[in-house]
Design an enzyme around this catalytic site. Sequence first.
Site, PDB file in Angstrom:
ATOM      1  CD  GLU A  65      -4.154   3.412  -4.394  1.00 37.07           C
ATOM      2  OE1 GLU A  65      -3.378   3.788  -3.192  1.00 37.07           O
ATOM      3  OE2 GLU A  65      -3.978   3.752  -5.375  1.00 37.07           O
ATOM      4  CE  LYS A  85      -0.978   1.125  -3.637  1.00 40.96           C
ATOM      5  NZ  LYS A  85       0.077   1.693  -4.662  1.00 40.96           N
TER       6      LYS A  85
END
Length: 300
Positions: free
Chosen positions: A181, A218
Amino acid sequence: MSTLTVNEQQRRKIATQCGFIAALDQSGGSTPTALHAYGIDDGAWSTEEEMFALVHRMRTRIVTSPCFNGDRVFGAILFEGTMDRQIEGQLAADYLWGRKRVVPFLKVDKGLADQRDGARLMKPIPGLDDLLDKANAKGIFGTKMRSVILQADPVGIAAIVDQQLDLAVRILDAGLMPIVEPEVDIHCPEKGSAETLLRAALLAALERLPADQQLMLKLTLPEQNGLYADLVAHSQVLKVVALSGGYARSEGNLRLCRNPGVVASFSRALVEGLSARQSDADFDATLDESIQAIFEASMT
């Protein structure tokens, strides 16, 4: 009866099922904000343990709701304290998979370092190998780790991607699925340029992975529609999910619809409108409406 292992069943679910991931991983710094949004004020707790008990009660109410199940929510991200707690007499990960058919992930980062070159890398993660062993023992499928890009600085973005990929390899070696992420802050003054640089850095970094390995990404919902299509289609990316990043649910869903193949991994946007003061019927109805809206936006 399926002859696939639990890990294989979970991987197949993520790869093939329509749906999204519920991000229920607020930790120390973000927990008060989550509780305030839920209608619980600072005076309701006097110790950190009491605070975490309150947020666990909130998360338990969400995941035990009849509308929260693997039909629309295929995964949930937990923080370590939740992994160690029980839901209706079962460890959280066992409850999620065994009762709800929701794949459990674990947040493993320890927060953000100070800004440098327009980026905030992750702080060191002491004891990561022990934490990964513990996650395996407690039925966790994968991990999530967050860093933040604040400026369109190629040096900072390269540093973030290098750190994320180095840790992802360690997590894969431990038998877990990493969610990488590298969030682009929605207030970044050159957000579109930062996202273009990030996309190029991620595509280059994927070349360093062994050919038989996959990870998940992500990412912030981008300014350019379809920017991450090459990542969605990449053979070494199991799934691309999007964080809400501070966008309201309506805005997040609109942006999600413009990015085919990307599905949600929302936190604040998922729990928007929920309150500790709601009756169970009102709570379930509000959550069901939120889940359905995010589910539909994730199907594009």
